[in-house]
Design a protein around this motif. Structure first.
Motif, PDB file in Angstrom:
ATOM      1  N   PRO A   2      86.697  40.358  35.468  1.00  0.00           N
ATOM      2  CA  PRO A   2      87.119  38.964  35.478  1.00  0.00           C
ATOM      3  C   PRO A   2      86.501  38.232  36.644  1.00  0.00           C
ATOM      4  O   PRO A   2      86.341  38.776  37.728  1.00  0.00           O
ATOM      5  CB  PRO A   2      88.646  39.062  35.627  1.00  0.00           C
ATOM      6  N   TYR A   3      86.170  36.985  36.416  1.00  0.00           N
ATOM      7  CA  TYR A   3      85.520  36.193  37.457  1.00  0.00           C
ATOM      8  C   TYR A   3      86.543  35.336  38.174  1.00  0.00           C
ATOM      9  O   TYR A   3      87.297  34.601  37.569  1.00  0.00           O
ATOM     10  CB  TYR A   3      84.445  35.306  36.829  1.00  0.00           C
ATOM     11  N   SER A   4      86.604  35.476  39.510  1.00  0.00           N
ATOM     12  CA  SER A   4      87.608  34.750  40.275  1.00  0.00           C
ATOM     13  C   SER A   4      87.005  33.809  41.302  1.00  0.00           C
ATOM     14  O   SER A   4      87.709  33.188  42.075  1.00  0.00           O
ATOM     15  CB  SER A   4      88.551  35.733  40.984  1.00  0.00           C
ATOM     16  N   GLY A   5      85.648  33.731  41.354  1.00  0.00           N
ATOM     17  CA  GLY A   5      85.009  32.858  42.324  1.00  0.00           C
ATOM     18  C   GLY A   5      85.052  31.408  41.897  1.00  0.00           C
ATOM     19  O   GLY A   5      85.441  31.068  40.788  1.00  0.00           O
ATOM     20  N   ILE A   6      84.636  30.534  42.816  1.00  0.00           N
ATOM     21  CA  ILE A   6      84.565  29.108  42.522  1.00  0.00           C
ATOM     22  C   ILE A   6      83.185  28.822  41.962  1.00  0.00           C
ATOM     23  O   ILE A   6      82.176  29.000  42.649  1.00  0.00           O
ATOM     24  CB  ILE A   6      84.813  28.281  43.793  1.00  0.00           C
ATOM     25  N   VAL A   7      83.119  28.396  40.723  1.00  0.00           N
ATOM     26  CA  VAL A   7      81.834  28.180  40.058  1.00  0.00           C
ATOM     27  C   VAL A   7      81.166  26.935  40.612  1.00  0.00           C
ATOM     28  O   VAL A   7      81.772  25.864  40.670  1.00  0.00           O
ATOM     29  CB  VAL A   7      82.021  28.051  38.534  1.00  0.00           C
ATOM     30  N   LYS A   8      79.918  27.097  41.016  1.00  0.00           N
ATOM     31  CA  LYS A   8      79.131  25.956  41.486  1.00  0.00           C
ATOM     32  C   LYS A   8      78.102  25.529  40.445  1.00  0.00           C
ATOM     33  O   LYS A   8      77.859  24.339  40.264  1.00  0.00           O
ATOM     34  CB  LYS A   8      78.409  26.314  42.790  1.00  0.00           C
ATOM     35  N   TYR A   9      77.494  26.547  39.793  1.00  0.00           N
ATOM     36  CA  TYR A   9      76.422  26.243  38.839  1.00  0.00           C
ATOM     37  C   TYR A   9      76.614  27.020  37.549  1.00  0.00           C
ATOM     38  O   TYR A   9      77.142  28.137  37.539  1.00  0.00           O
ATOM     39  CB  TYR A   9      75.048  26.601  39.441  1.00  0.00           C
ATOM     40  N   HIS A  10      76.168  26.413  36.462  1.00  0.00           N
ATOM     41  CA  HIS A  10      76.051  27.094  35.178  1.00  0.00           C
ATOM     42  C   HIS A  10      74.566  27.225  34.866  1.00  0.00           C
ATOM     43  O   HIS A  10      73.883  26.221  34.674  1.00  0.00           O
ATOM     44  CB  HIS A  10      76.740  26.303  34.066  1.00  0.00           C
ATOM     45  N   VAL A  11      74.095  28.484  34.834  1.00  0.00           N
ATOM     46  CA  VAL A  11      72.699  28.736  34.467  1.00  0.00           C
ATOM     47  C   VAL A  11      72.657  28.958  32.960  1.00  0.00           C
ATOM     48  O   VAL A  11      73.247  29.909  32.438  1.00  0.00           O
ATOM     49  CB  VAL A  11      72.142  29.963  35.214  1.00  0.00           C
ATOM     50  N   LYS A  12      71.971  28.059  32.252  1.00  0.00           N
ATOM     51  CA  LYS A  12      71.914  28.126  30.794  1.00  0.00           C
ATOM     52  C   LYS A  12      70.504  28.520  30.353  1.00  0.00           C
ATOM     53  O   LYS A  12      69.523  27.884  30.747  1.00  0.00           O
ATOM     54  CB  LYS A  12      72.282  26.771  30.188  1.00  0.00           C
ATOM     55  N   LEU A  13      70.456  29.580  29.533  1.00  0.00           N
ATOM     56  CA  LEU A  13      69.171  30.086  29.039  1.00  0.00           C
ATOM     57  C   LEU A  13      69.221  30.257  27.529  1.00  0.00           C
ATOM     58  O   LEU A  13      70.285  30.492  26.950  1.00  0.00           O
ATOM     59  CB  LEU A  13      68.836  31.438  29.678  1.00  0.00           C
TER      60      LEU A  13
END
Length: 381
Positions: A2-13
């Motif tokens: 599970p991801y618990s960090g604060i998202v800064k960027y969404h890398v979309k590929l």
């Protein structure tokens, strides 16, 4: 994990694979083929452990012998690290045994999107708050307006004398010198002022004053005010005299000063107007009977029976009065410290009683010709 960090960027590929593969194959290729390219500190597995990279989401569509789709990688690294990892993923050329191509579509700044959401929400809040504030402001203005508009400026008599609209209905009247004085008293909340407009008193003023229970003269504190007062007293009944401070005119007073000068008179009038009054002058003989016994009867929970000469026939608790009533007893008045009920009326009629007086009446079907009065109607309580 599970991801618990604060998202800064969404890398979309996006990706294109020359063969049929599963989502797990795509994720495995991303982790496996980028491992070691950028050094251990940029290993995706290690970045996930420290919550710098989130759970990779993959969507696929398949045809007969081809798999296409897109991948989204949430990251909380700086933009440079995100760009390096995106470039590393673009270098992947195989997924399993099949040729593949990955292409970066975008690196979205999640914080910018959040900022936009925050700004949009803030605008919505401001709009709602502004509407509410305007609405509350309108209500406040309305409340203030209602207070200040209890009376309006109008005119009285053939001479069109300036006055407040309360002059016609108020039980008391305030005589002032001019139109400006009337306006100033309206500001202070007194709508029962009438301007006499000069030293000569109009005849219509005299008639109006005769109909009032109290006549108040409120004049300027100069010498002219003294002359006008003498003229007034020679023409009308003046019960109370108020003067502005020496050499000050009524129109120059503040509303607070006016209230301070008139407050005692206003309080006295308030007490007088709340006093009980005889509602019908024709009932004065009955009122006199009630006044005779009321002081001793009130709050005693008793009833007293009187004959035609106002002699006491009996005095008993209210609960026993019905049993005491009988024909031929000579009772004309029955006065009680209680409620006039239908049962009492029926018994009073049989006993030949003419008038019953009490504090109030129950829901009666018929008075059967009896005279029924309350102490309030008779101006006693």
């Amino acid at each position: 994990m599970p991801y618990s960090g604060i998202v800064k960027y969404h890398v979309k590929l996006s990706f294109d694979v020359d063969g049929l593969v599963e989502k797990a194959d795509i994720i495995g290729a991303i982790f496996g083929q980028t491992e070691g390219l950028l050094g251990p500190e940029m290993n995706l597995n290690e970045l996930q452990k420290v919550s710098k990279v989130g759970r990779i989401e993959v969507n696929t569509t398949t045809t007969t012998n081809q798999t296409k789709g897109d991948a989204l990688i949430p990251m909380s690294t700086d933009i440079n690290t995100a760009a390096l990892i995106a470039a590393a993923i673009e270098s992947i050329d195989k997924v399993g045994p099949f040729q593949a191509a990955f292409k970066l579509e975008a690196i979205e700044d999640v914080r910018s999107a959040k900022k936009k959401e925050i700004v949009d929400r803030a605008r919505e809040i401001v709009q709602k708050w502004s509407t509410k504030t305007i609405s509350e402001g309108d209500e406040m203005l309305k409340d203030v307006s209602e207070v200040t508009s209890t009376g309006k400026l109008t005119t009285f008599g053939k001479e069109k004398l300036a006055c407040g609209s309360g002059v016609f209905d108020s039980p008391w009247i305030i005589l002032v010198e001019g139109r400006a004085d009337v306006i100033n008293l309206l500001r202070a909340g007194f709508d029962n002022a009438l301007a006499i407009e000069g030293a000569k008193i109009d005849e219509s003023i005299k008639s109006l004053c005769e109909s009032k229970s109290k006549v108040v003269a409120f004049l300027d504190g100069d010498r002219a005010g003294g002359f006008i007062l003498k003229e007034l007293k020679s023409m009308v009944r003046i019960d109370v005299v108020h003067r502005a401070p020496e050499d000050v005119e009524v129109e120059e007073l503040t509303p607070m000063q006016i209230v301070e000068i008139l407050k005692d008179t206003a309080e006295d009038m308030k007490k007088e107007t709340t006093k009980p009054r005889l509602q019908d002058p024709k009932d004065e003989p009955i009122a006199n009977v009630a006044k005779k016994v009321y002081p001793d009867l009130n709050e005693s929970l008793e009833a007293v029976a009187l004959d035609e000469e106002l002699n006491e026939v009996f005095k008993v608790p209210v609960s026993e009065v019905v049993g005491k009533l009988s024909p031929g007893s000579g009772i004309k008045y029955l006065v009680l410290d209680g409620i006039i009920t239908q049962r009492l009326i029926d018994s009073a009629k049989q006993a030949g009683i003419e008038c019953v007086i009490g504090h109030r009446m129950a829901n009666l079907k018929s008075a059967d010709g009896l005279t029924l009065k309350t102490f309030t109607e008779l101006g006693i309580a």
